[in-house]
Design a protein around this motif. Sequence first.
Motif, PDB file in Angstrom:
ATOM      1  N   THR A 164     -40.816   9.711 -28.145  1.00 54.19           N
ATOM      2  CA  THR A 164     -39.907   8.682 -27.640  1.00 54.19           C
ATOM      3  C   THR A 164     -39.203   9.169 -26.368  1.00 54.19           C
ATOM      4  N   PRO A 165     -38.578   8.262 -25.630  1.00 54.50           N
ATOM      5  CA  PRO A 165     -37.712   8.712 -24.541  1.00 54.50           C
ATOM      6  C   PRO A 165     -36.590   9.578 -25.111  1.00 54.50           C
ATOM      7  N   CYS A 166     -36.020  10.422 -24.273  1.00 51.52           N
ATOM      8  CA  CYS A 166     -34.911  11.255 -24.729  1.00 51.52           C
ATOM      9  C   CYS A 166     -33.593  10.674 -24.203  1.00 51.52           C
ATOM     10  N   LEU A 167     -32.501  11.331 -24.537  1.00 54.41           N
ATOM     11  CA  LEU A 167     -31.202  10.776 -24.132  1.00 54.41           C
ATOM     12  C   LEU A 167     -31.046  10.746 -22.606  1.00 54.41           C
ATOM     13  N   ARG A 168     -31.641  11.749 -21.943  1.00 51.64           N
ATOM     14  CA  ARG A 168     -31.526  11.770 -20.470  1.00 51.64           C
ATOM     15  C   ARG A 168     -32.369  10.682 -19.826  1.00 51.64           C
ATOM     16  N   CYS A 169     -33.456  10.290 -20.466  1.00 48.16           N
ATOM     17  CA  CYS A 169     -34.246   9.162 -19.950  1.00 48.16           C
ATOM     18  C   CYS A 169     -33.358   7.926 -19.854  1.00 48.16           C
ATOM     19  N   VAL A 170     -32.494   7.771 -20.849  1.00 45.00           N
ATOM     20  CA  VAL A 170     -31.703   6.553 -20.963  1.00 45.00           C
ATOM     21  C   VAL A 170     -30.401   6.659 -20.158  1.00 45.00           C
ATOM     22  N   LEU A 171     -29.771   7.800 -20.257  1.00 47.13           N
ATOM     23  CA  LEU A 171     -28.458   7.934 -19.609  1.00 47.13           C
ATOM     24  C   LEU A 171     -28.512   8.759 -18.330  1.00 47.13           C
ATOM     25  N   GLU A 172     -29.660   9.354 -18.082  1.00 48.53           N
ATOM     26  CA  GLU A 172     -29.952  10.126 -16.876  1.00 48.53           C
ATOM     27  C   GLU A 172     -29.032  11.327 -16.675  1.00 48.53           C
ATOM     28  N   ASP A 173     -27.779  11.102 -16.379  1.00 46.09           N
ATOM     29  CA  ASP A 173     -26.872  12.235 -16.193  1.00 46.09           C
ATOM     30  C   ASP A 173     -25.588  12.013 -16.957  1.00 46.09           C
ATOM     31  N   MET A 174     -24.841  13.078 -17.045  1.00 49.18           N
ATOM     32  CA  MET A 174     -23.617  13.002 -17.820  1.00 49.18           C
ATOM     33  C   MET A 174     -22.610  12.104 -17.102  1.00 49.18           C
ATOM     34  N   PRO A 175     -21.990  11.164 -17.818  1.00 47.86           N
ATOM     35  CA  PRO A 175     -20.948  10.370 -17.171  1.00 47.86           C
ATOM     36  C   PRO A 175     -19.829  11.313 -16.704  1.00 47.86           C
ATOM     37  N   PRO A 176     -19.288  11.086 -15.499  1.00 45.83           N
ATOM     38  CA  PRO A 176     -18.241  11.983 -15.002  1.00 45.83           C
ATOM     39  C   PRO A 176     -17.075  12.072 -15.985  1.00 45.83           C
ATOM     40  N   PHE A 177     -16.507  13.254 -16.061  1.00 43.40           N
ATOM     41  CA  PHE A 177     -15.421  13.504 -16.992  1.00 43.40           C
ATOM     42  C   PHE A 177     -14.294  12.485 -16.797  1.00 43.40           C
ATOM     43  N   GLY A 178     -13.826  11.902 -17.876  1.00 43.09           N
ATOM     44  CA  GLY A 178     -12.703  10.977 -17.798  1.00 43.09           C
ATOM     45  C   GLY A 178     -13.115   9.525 -17.611  1.00 43.09           C
ATOM     46  N   THR A 179     -14.396   9.295 -17.294  1.00 38.42           N
ATOM     47  CA  THR A 179     -14.800   7.905 -17.061  1.00 38.42           C
ATOM     48  C   THR A 179     -15.206   7.204 -18.356  1.00 38.42           C
ATOM     49  N   THR A 180     -15.521   7.983 -19.383  1.00 39.16           N
ATOM     50  CA  THR A 180     -15.865   7.328 -20.645  1.00 39.16           C
ATOM     51  C   THR A 180     -14.628   7.318 -21.528  1.00 39.16           C
ATOM     52  N   GLU A 181     -14.442   6.219 -22.170  1.00 37.32           N
ATOM     53  CA  GLU A 181     -13.304   6.136 -23.076  1.00 37.32           C
ATOM     54  C   GLU A 181     -13.589   6.975 -24.321  1.00 37.32           C
ATOM     55  N   THR A 182     -12.573   7.530 -24.895  1.00 37.63           N
ATOM     56  CA  THR A 182     -12.747   8.265 -26.145  1.00 37.63           C
ATOM     57  C   THR A 182     -11.966   7.541 -27.232  1.00 37.63           C
ATOM     58  N   CYS A 183     -12.173   7.990 -28.463  1.00 37.71           N
ATOM     59  CA  CYS A 183     -11.476   7.384 -29.602  1.00 37.71           C
ATOM     60  C   CYS A 183      -9.973   7.405 -29.403  1.00 37.71           C
ATOM     61  N   ASP A 184      -9.493   8.382 -28.655  1.00 38.45           N
ATOM     62  CA  ASP A 184      -8.048   8.502 -28.502  1.00 38.45           C
ATOM     63  C   ASP A 184      -7.490   7.559 -27.447  1.00 38.45           C
ATOM     64  N   THR A 185      -8.334   7.073 -26.552  1.00 41.79           N
ATOM     65  CA  THR A 185      -7.829   6.153 -25.543  1.00 41.79           C
ATOM     66  C   THR A 185      -8.142   4.695 -25.887  1.00 41.79           C
ATOM     67  N   ALA A 186      -9.266   4.451 -26.545  1.00 43.91           N
ATOM     68  CA  ALA A 186      -9.644   3.060 -26.845  1.00 43.91           C
ATOM     69  C   ALA A 186      -9.459   2.696 -28.312  1.00 43.91           C
ATOM     70  N   GLY A 187      -9.205   3.695 -29.139  1.00 43.24           N
ATOM     71  CA  GLY A 187      -9.076   3.443 -30.563  1.00 43.24           C
ATOM     72  C   GLY A 187     -10.434   3.217 -31.211  1.00 43.24           C
ATOM     73  N   ILE A 188     -10.426   3.123 -32.502  1.00 46.85           N
ATOM     74  CA  ILE A 188     -11.671   2.898 -33.237  1.00 46.85           C
ATOM     75  C   ILE A 188     -11.320   2.332 -34.611  1.00 46.85           C
ATOM     76  N   ILE A 189     -12.155   1.434 -35.106  1.00 43.22           N
ATOM     77  CA  ILE A 189     -11.978   1.008 -36.496  1.00 43.22           C
ATOM     78  C   ILE A 189     -13.068   1.690 -37.345  1.00 43.22           C
ATOM     79  N   ALA A 190     -12.695   2.034 -38.559  1.00 37.63           N
ATOM     80  CA  ALA A 190     -13.576   2.839 -39.409  1.00 37.63           C
ATOM     81  C   ALA A 190     -14.939   2.192 -39.690  1.00 37.63           C
ATOM     82  N   PRO A 191     -15.019   0.861 -39.886  1.00 35.51           N
ATOM     83  CA  PRO A 191     -16.318   0.294 -40.274  1.00 35.51           C
ATOM     84  C   PRO A 191     -17.444   0.574 -39.284  1.00 35.51           C
TER      85      PRO A 191
END
Length: 341
Positions: A164-191
């Motif tokens: 199968t394609p790998c993760l880099r095939c799909v996302l190519e490179d790492m998103p720059p630090f701070g540009t992706t939201e984390t559970c602590d900034t966007a929250g998350i619901i358990a389900p």
Amino acid sequence: MSDRYARQILFHGIGSLGQRLLMDKSVVLAGCGALGCTSANLLIRSGIKHLKIIDRDYIEETNLQRQVLFDEEDIKKNLPKAVAAQRKLQKIDSDARIEPVIGDLNPSTIESLLSDADIVIDGTDNFETRFLINDYCVKNEIPWIYGACIGALGLVMDIVPPKTPCLRCVLEDMPPFGTTETCDTAGIIAPIASIIASIQVTEALKILTNNLDELSKGLLKIDVWRNEIKRLHVENISKKLDCAACKQQRYEFLAKDKYSMETSLCGRNAVQILHPDGSRLDLAKLAGRLEKIGNISFNSFLLRLKVGKYELTVFPDGRSIISGTNDILIAKGLYAKYIGM
Ligand SMILES: [Zn+2]
């Protein structure tokens, strides 16, 4: 075989042969947060007898809302997640060989931690570690199941190198630090974590029982709040792209010099500092040295020092998580001052 797996053996996709395969396989869980807790629970109940749980963190009150293996007692005891998880899971199956690893998955440790894996389940919370796992698994042709969730949104993808394609095939490179939201900034619901982990484990069960024709194709995206399920058809993407990992065999994330000894734990107001040679620390001795400086508590897994607004948690391998700051320089200063290099 006992009655324990009777209902699962009745299921057409597993059968007694599938059950035996599951019981012989070795699974590595990378990260034991919301996804990892649910995955570990399902894996052990499904009859996985060899499970390694790698996690670098300890349990905090904010984890209890979604990290289903942990409780208030674990927090009172200052248990690392890997150890608390192992203790719970061992009550479910006392025969299973569950190995907790309180540590950081990085280029220096990945070979020793993943080399015996028949499959790796992603329970991490950051792209640096995911690309590292991807490089290792692509290079060594070990299947792994990517999973991620935030808010009410989750992503899951089977990566079975070289098919199968790998993760880099799909996302190519790492998103720059701070540009992706984390559970602590966007929250998350358990389900959503429960749903994504459940799919990850289902995919793992298929792979481990050789039901490869049944695998989920492409990248599955689920928004449980909006009731939306989408499948991004990336199955053929590797034919179009010149992927650094699975096409060019350039495993950049395995290069030791690319990994920083200090990592700001995004959104968590904490910094992790690795000890350069990972030498063993005597936590009791360290506690004796630090007791006049601040509030100290320790057990055989970790030592905690509170000084002012900062809290330093030190592990026997010299690694430390310093909370109360995102600033690497401040954290390094605190580490040098109290733990020493
Ligand atoms: Zn690739």
